[in-house]
Scaffold this motif. Structure first.
Motif, PDB file in Angstrom:
ATOM      1  N   GLY A   1     -25.871  52.216  16.263  1.00 34.32           N
ATOM      2  CA  GLY A   1     -25.149  51.750  15.090  1.00 34.32           C
ATOM      3  C   GLY A   1     -25.206  50.247  14.892  1.00 34.32           C
ATOM      4  N   ARG A   2     -26.109  49.594  15.601  1.00 33.32           N
ATOM      5  CA  ARG A   2     -26.198  48.127  15.564  1.00 33.32           C
ATOM      6  C   ARG A   2     -27.451  47.719  14.792  1.00 33.32           C
ATOM      7  NH1 ARG A   2     -22.915  45.744  19.909  1.00 33.32           N
ATOM      8  NH2 ARG A   2     -21.656  47.427  20.794  1.00 33.32           N
ATOM      9  N   SER A   3     -27.313  47.607  13.500  1.00 34.06           N
ATOM     10  CA  SER A   3     -28.444  47.262  12.649  1.00 34.06           C
ATOM     11  C   SER A   3     -28.842  45.798  12.838  1.00 34.06           C
ATOM     12  CB  SER A   3     -28.103  47.504  11.181  1.00 34.06           C
ATOM     13  OG  SER A   3     -29.102  46.976  10.339  1.00 34.06           O
ATOM     14  N   PRO A   4     -30.141  45.517  12.942  1.00 30.14           N
ATOM     15  CA  PRO A   4     -30.580  44.112  13.040  1.00 30.14           C
ATOM     16  C   PRO A   4     -30.270  43.319  11.779  1.00 30.14           C
ATOM     17  CG  PRO A   4     -32.458  45.601  12.753  1.00 30.14           C
ATOM     18  CD  PRO A   4     -31.264  46.454  12.999  1.00 30.14           C
ATOM     19  N   GLU A   5     -29.856  44.013  10.697  1.00 25.25           N
ATOM     20  CA  GLU A   5     -29.478  43.306   9.479  1.00 25.25           C
ATOM     21  C   GLU A   5     -28.173  42.534   9.651  1.00 25.25           C
ATOM     22  OE1 GLU A   5     -29.279  46.028   6.242  1.00 25.25           O
ATOM     23  OE2 GLU A   5     -31.277  46.869   6.604  1.00 25.25           O
TER      24      GLU A   5
ATOM     25  N   PHE B   1     -19.427  50.915  17.729  1.00 23.14           N
ATOM     26  CA  PHE B   1     -20.423  50.940  16.667  1.00 23.14           C
ATOM     27  C   PHE B   1     -21.270  52.214  16.694  1.00 23.14           C
ATOM     28  CE2 PHE B   1     -19.608  46.497  17.674  1.00 23.14           C
ATOM     29  CZ  PHE B   1     -19.370  45.945  16.433  1.00 23.14           C
ATOM     30  N   MET B   2     -21.369  52.862  17.841  1.00 19.84           N
ATOM     31  CA  MET B   2     -22.273  54.002  17.977  1.00 19.84           C
ATOM     32  C   MET B   2     -21.833  55.155  17.078  1.00 19.84           C
ATOM     33  SD  MET B   2     -21.384  55.715  21.663  1.00 19.84           S
ATOM     34  CE  MET B   2     -19.875  56.658  21.912  1.00 19.84           C
ATOM     35  N   ASN B   3     -22.783  56.011  16.785  1.00 23.40           N
ATOM     36  CA  ASN B   3     -22.516  57.167  15.929  1.00 23.40           C
ATOM     37  C   ASN B   3     -23.405  58.311  16.392  1.00 23.40           C
ATOM     38  OD1 ASN B   3     -21.363  58.636  13.874  1.00 23.40           O
ATOM     39  ND2 ASN B   3     -22.332  57.501  12.196  1.00 23.40           N
ATOM     40  N   THR B   4     -22.936  59.526  16.234  1.00 29.62           N
ATOM     41  CA  THR B   4     -23.724  60.713  16.573  1.00 29.62           C
ATOM     42  C   THR B   4     -23.860  61.571  15.329  1.00 29.62           C
ATOM     43  OG1 THR B   4     -22.933  60.668  18.864  1.00 29.62           O
ATOM     44  CG2 THR B   4     -23.939  62.713  18.093  1.00 29.62           C
TER      45      THR B   4
ATOM     46  N   ASP C   1     -35.625  57.796  10.461  1.00 27.79           N
ATOM     47  CA  ASP C   1     -34.846  58.039   9.254  1.00 27.79           C
ATOM     48  C   ASP C   1     -33.350  58.016   9.549  1.00 27.79           C
ATOM     49  OD1 ASP C   1     -37.078  58.270   7.668  1.00 27.79           O
ATOM     50  OD2 ASP C   1     -37.121  60.466   7.691  1.00 27.79           O
ATOM     51  N   LEU C   2     -32.968  58.598  10.689  1.00 30.73           N
ATOM     52  CA  LEU C   2     -31.558  58.638  11.060  1.00 30.73           C
ATOM     53  C   LEU C   2     -31.005  57.225  11.235  1.00 30.73           C
ATOM     54  CD1 LEU C   2     -29.078  60.318  11.972  1.00 30.73           C
ATOM     55  CD2 LEU C   2     -29.968  60.133  14.296  1.00 30.73           C
ATOM     56  N   ILE C   3     -31.745  56.368  11.919  1.00 33.55           N
ATOM     57  CA  ILE C   3     -31.280  55.003  12.178  1.00 33.55           C
ATOM     58  C   ILE C   3     -31.087  54.244  10.867  1.00 33.55           C
ATOM     59  CG2 ILE C   3     -31.953  52.793  13.204  1.00 33.55           C
ATOM     60  CD1 ILE C   3     -33.290  54.414  15.449  1.00 33.55           C
ATOM     61  N   GLU C   4     -31.917  54.542   9.869  1.00 34.53           N
ATOM     62  CA  GLU C   4     -31.807  53.880   8.572  1.00 34.53           C
ATOM     63  C   GLU C   4     -30.567  54.337   7.795  1.00 34.53           C
ATOM     64  OE1 GLU C   4     -33.699  51.508   6.817  1.00 34.53           O
ATOM     65  OE2 GLU C   4     -34.428  51.108   8.844  1.00 34.53           O
TER      66      GLU C   4
END
Length: 329
Positions: free
Chosen positions: A134-138, A149-152, A178-181
């Motif tokens: 759940g840690r986007s580089p953005e 932050f994590m998500n399942t 796709d999931l990470i996006e």
């Protein structure tokens, strides 16, 4: 650690900061800065434009609604744990195979878990949960942030056991990317989009690849401490039928823990299937069918499945946990 407030990524960050502050009694070492408001603003913006919900609304139409197991009221007596440890030689071979296939070790293991579910449970397509950081580089500085932050969330792709290994690896990789996006949606919102209820679920097993940051503590580190074991392994009772935890270790080993509400013999069947796929896929060409990997004979030096019963007996007799003989690196 309270997993309602801190995720697994946060643990090594917390430990490193605690030890550094302990060594620096004057408090001169500044902690990395992170503004949680930046994360909340980024998440709200992604959800506000509607693209994430639209993507999931279309995606979940192709998901099976799986029966939700009656986990409420189950006692710890029904909870089982089994483990398998791959030695450095097996891990190196598997890593080389992943590089040849142009995929990651995490995606490849998720592909093999999908095939394991098809083989053992008789499902028509891989469908299970994957835990993301759940840690986007953005979001600037989020890799240094402590919090939850994590998500399942569920993944699914079309593949049968008659399809070649490379197809499985490619589709698993695409599904995870796709999931990470799109992993900023919460499960309650996703369940509402999917129309599930208390009797159905989008996944009843899930995979957690434990690629958390390393703790930089050794004799030369600012804290002056060295860690005896940087890869703690723990399990806890959960809401789903099965959970797979994968721990890549700095010493070259790979631990796979399977826990959940299935009898011991069922956990053994899942792990032996996953083990055989892991070993056989390491030397296979991408054109080999998944069914052929499942039918291949068991390797003589394959690691054995260790159950909770084995661990308790080893502790009672003060003997090592009965993994196979250590490999020479």
């Amino acid at each position: 650690m309270d997993y309602r407030r801190l995720d697994g990524w946060s643990f090594p960050l917390y430990l490193e900061r605690f030890l550094t502050r302990y060594a620096d009694a004057a408090g001169n070492t500044p902690a990395p800065s992170f503004d949680y408001a930046d994360y909340l603003a980024w998440r709200a913006k992604r959800l506000r434009d509607g693209s994430v919900c639209a993507w999931w609304r279309e995606r979940v139409q192709g998901f099976d609604r799986l029966p939700a197991g009656p986990l409420r009221g189950r006692t710890s007596d029904a909870f089982e744990v089994a483990q398998i440890r791959f030695g450095p030689k097996d891990v190196r071979r598997f890593g080389a195979a992943c590089r040849r296939a142009r995929t990651t070790q995490a995606a490849a293991l998720q592909a093999l878990w999908g095939a394991t579910l098809q083989h053992v449970d008789g499902r028509d397509a891989p469908q299970f949960g994957v835990t993301t950081s759940g840690r986007s580089p953005e979001v600037r500085g989020i890799e240094h942030a402590m919090g939850m932050f994590m998500n399942t969330l569920p993944v699914r792709w079309q593949a049968s056991l008659e399809d070649p290994l490379q197809l499985w690896l490619d589709r698993a990789s695409s599904a995870v990317l796709d999931l990470i996006e799109h992993d900023m949606i919460g499960m309650p919102e996703l369940e509402e989009l999917a129309g599930t209820d208390e009797h159905t679920t989008l996944f009843d097993t899930y995979v957690v690849y434990q690629n958390t940051p390393s703790v930089s503590t050794d004799e030369t580190a600012p804290s002056g401490f060295s860690l005896v074991d940087e890869s703690p392994i723990a399990v806890a009772q959960q809401e789903h039928r099965l959970r797979v935890d994968i721990y890549p270790n700095a010493d070259g080993y790979l631990d796979v823990l399977l826990s959940g509400y299935e009898p011991e013999y069922r956990l053994h069947a899942y792990l032996t299937t996953l083990r055989d796929l892991f070993v056989n896929a390491s030397d296979a060409e991408g054109t080999v069918r998944m069914a052929e990997l499942l039918a291949a004979p068991e390797a003589r030096d394959a690691p054995r499945v260790v159950t909770l019963r084995d661990c308790l007996q080893a502790l009672a007799h003060d003997t090592p946990i009965p993994h196979r003989a250590e490999e020479t690196r």
